[in-house]
Design a protein around this motif. Structure first.
Motif, PDB file in Angstrom:
ATOM      1  N   THR A  29      50.765  70.726  40.139  1.00 42.10           N
ATOM      2  CA  THR A  29      50.227  69.644  40.972  1.00 42.10           C
ATOM      3  C   THR A  29      51.260  69.079  41.938  1.00 42.10           C
ATOM      4  O   THR A  29      50.977  68.099  42.635  1.00 42.10           O
ATOM      5  CB  THR A  29      49.696  68.504  40.078  1.00 42.10           C
ATOM      6  N   PRO A  37      45.701  67.019  43.640  1.00 39.89           N
ATOM      7  CA  PRO A  37      44.872  66.993  42.425  1.00 39.89           C
ATOM      8  C   PRO A  37      44.862  68.368  41.759  1.00 39.89           C
ATOM      9  O   PRO A  37      45.010  69.405  42.416  1.00 39.89           O
ATOM     10  CB  PRO A  37      43.489  66.611  42.947  1.00 39.89           C
ATOM     11  N   TYR A 113      42.162  64.221  48.250  1.00 44.17           N
ATOM     12  CA  TYR A 113      41.979  63.160  47.259  1.00 44.17           C
ATOM     13  C   TYR A 113      40.646  62.429  47.408  1.00 44.17           C
ATOM     14  O   TYR A 113      40.371  61.490  46.662  1.00 44.17           O
ATOM     15  CB  TYR A 113      43.137  62.151  47.351  1.00 44.17           C
ATOM     16  N   THR A 116      38.176  61.279  44.306  1.00 48.95           N
ATOM     17  CA  THR A 116      38.887  61.273  43.020  1.00 48.95           C
ATOM     18  C   THR A 116      39.145  59.839  42.560  1.00 48.95           C
ATOM     19  O   THR A 116      39.137  58.899  43.361  1.00 48.95           O
ATOM     20  CB  THR A 116      40.242  62.001  43.138  1.00 48.95           C
ATOM     21  N   GLN A 118      42.004  57.748  41.192  1.00 51.91           N
ATOM     22  CA  GLN A 118      43.453  57.777  41.043  1.00 51.91           C
ATOM     23  C   GLN A 118      43.906  56.734  40.029  1.00 51.91           C
ATOM     24  O   GLN A 118      43.330  55.642  39.926  1.00 51.91           O
ATOM     25  CB  GLN A 118      44.137  57.523  42.384  1.00 51.91           C
ATOM     26  N   ASP A 213      51.342  62.136  33.370  1.00 55.60           N
ATOM     27  CA  ASP A 213      50.227  62.572  34.192  1.00 55.60           C
ATOM     28  C   ASP A 213      48.986  61.793  33.781  1.00 55.60           C
ATOM     29  O   ASP A 213      48.568  61.846  32.620  1.00 55.60           O
ATOM     30  CB  ASP A 213      50.000  64.076  34.013  1.00 55.60           C
ATOM     31  N   ALA A 215      46.006  62.382  34.396  1.00 60.97           N
ATOM     32  CA  ALA A 215      44.916  63.269  33.980  1.00 60.97           C
ATOM     33  C   ALA A 215      45.030  63.638  32.516  1.00 60.97           C
ATOM     34  O   ALA A 215      44.028  63.918  31.859  1.00 60.97           O
ATOM     35  CB  ALA A 215      44.913  64.527  34.842  1.00 60.97           C
ATOM     36  N   ASP A 298      41.307  65.465  29.175  1.00 64.19           N
ATOM     37  CA  ASP A 298      40.855  65.191  30.535  1.00 64.19           C
ATOM     38  C   ASP A 298      40.399  63.741  30.604  1.00 64.19           C
ATOM     39  O   ASP A 298      39.367  63.377  30.038  1.00 64.19           O
ATOM     40  CB  ASP A 298      39.726  66.134  30.939  1.00 64.19           C
ATOM     41  N   VAL A 302      42.979  61.346  38.221  1.00 69.42           N
ATOM     42  CA  VAL A 302      44.074  62.149  38.746  1.00 69.42           C
ATOM     43  C   VAL A 302      45.279  61.229  38.969  1.00 69.42           C
ATOM     44  O   VAL A 302      45.122  60.018  39.159  1.00 69.42           O
ATOM     45  CB  VAL A 302      43.691  62.851  40.069  1.00 69.42           C
ATOM     46  N   GLN A 303      46.449  61.819  38.945  1.00 73.53           N
ATOM     47  CA  GLN A 303      47.658  61.045  39.185  1.00 73.53           C
ATOM     48  C   GLN A 303      47.630  60.456  40.594  1.00 73.53           C
ATOM     49  O   GLN A 303      47.236  61.124  41.550  1.00 73.53           O
ATOM     50  CB  GLN A 303      48.900  61.917  39.013  1.00 73.53           C
TER      51      GLN A 303
END
Length: 370
Positions: A29, A37, A113, A116, A118, A213, A215, A298, A302-303
């Motif tokens: 990533t 992502p 992104y 997503t 974040q 992370d 995620a 999961d 996302v980061q």
């Protein structure tokens, strides 16, 4: 072909191999220092950037290898490696920066992104129950320093008026300098500085901001613990290897053993062991431990995209809102200062002051060949 030429060629080959393999060892990533992502890691722009970078490094490495081989053997140009190594490193860094620009442009144009969620992750247990350095691994470095210092103190009164000149772990017998305490104990002082510096890193790194992370918050925290513990053990072990090499160099400077090619090879063996250990660790564990096995997780997040805080292809970090002084770099087993933190500038100012004082002759820094 002389042994020095073979060593130069080995350095060229090793440097090219390290640059070629570096993108494969970083987190998927973070291709070329760009945060993406996980769903985008197979984008065609990233794949093309990897291929172009790999081809460029191979071409640059081959050119440098051939240049050193022909210049040293055919043209008798002894400084060919001194020219080729920095040029090769600069070329590979340039290729990496171009790949960074390519991925960053594709990320912006494709709005990767978009849609997503974040987030950032933290693990408070890394503060309440931090990774504790295993200081026993630093004991060999301290013991070897003590042994070297004791041998030097015993030998000092019988030293000749001049001594061979140490240049790292290589001792130049053709160049002799006046026997002074600073010259005679230069390698011992180097052992002390290395042991102290590694000890300070053993204190600082567990206090650096962990690389997690969002995620996979729990899994990445567990991997980071294993990764950090391994890095600390390797750091301590490497200090022992370096002090062992400096012990052999000290014996050559004090003329207890002859400064021959065989002895020089022996002095490099501990360094070779350390290098192999780091390479094996990096391939097995990966950047920030991302290669370590863990349970599937999961978080549906996302980061956070934090590219705006990273500069020079993910090598320089500047974030005034981040209280962390040390942060993990985006590539490689390394940490860097947060230049948005006031203490970072105090550290850099202190280093600049030492360099300035050395420039005016107020303090004397170690120089090549002394």
């Amino acid at each position: 072909m002389t042994s020095s030429v073979l060593l130069d060629l080995a350095v060229i080959a090793l440097l090219a191999t390290v640059f070629w393999a570096m993108p494969a060892l970083t987190r998927p990533t973070l291709p070329f220092g760009v945060r993406v992502p996980a769903a985008r890691i197979a984008e065609s722009a990233i794949v093309r950037a990897h291929h172009r970078y790999a081809r460029g490094v191979l071409v640059a490495g081959t050119f440098a290898f051939v240049l050193v081989a022909f210049a040293s053997a055919g043209l008798r140009w002894e400084s060919a490696a001194a020219f080729a190594v920095p040029v090769l490193a600069a070329a590979c860094c340039g290729l990496g920066y171009l790949a960074h620009r390519t991925v960053a442009a594709a990320k912006r144009s494709g709005d990767w992104y978009s849609g997503t969620r974040q987030a950032v992750a933290t693990d408070t247990s890394l503060r309440t129950d931090p990774v504790r350095p295993q200081w026993i691994f630093l004991a060999p470095a301290a013991v070897l320093f003590g042994i070297t210092a004791a041998i030097g103190a015993w030998r000092y009164g019988e030293l000749p008026a001049t001594l061979p000149t140490p240049n790292g772990v290589i001792v130049d017998v053709a160049r002799r300098s006046e026997t002074t305490v600073g010259h005679a104990f230069a390698t011992v002082i180097a052992q002390l500085l290395i042991t102290v510096l590694v000890g300070l890193l053993g204190i600082a790194l567990p206090r650096a901001r962990p690389e997690l992370d969002a995620a996979q918050p729990a899994a990445s925290a567990a991997r980071y613990r294993v990764y950090l513990a391994g890095v600390l053990r390797l750091l301590f072990g490497t200090a022992g290897c370096v002090t062992a090499s400096l012990l052999v160099a000290s014996l050559e400077v004090w003329e207890i053993v002859p400064a021959t090619t065989g002895v020089t090879v022996v002095s490099y063996l501990p360094l070779a062991v350390a290098l192999v250990a780091w390479v094996a660790f990096t391939f097995r564990v990966g950047d920030a431990g991302h290669r370590l096995p863990s349970e599937e997780e999961d978080s549906s997040r996302v980061q956070r995209d934090d590219d705006r805080y990273w500069h020079l292809a993910g090598q320089v970090y500047v974030n005034r809102g981040d209280p962390a002084l040390l942060v993990h770099r985006r590539a490689g087993v390394a940490w860097t200062l947060n230049l948005g933190h006031p203490i970072s500038w105090a550290i850099l100012a202190a280093l600049a002051a030492v360099v300035a004082l050395a420039g005016f002759g107020v303090v004397e820094l170690p120089s090549r060949g002394r």
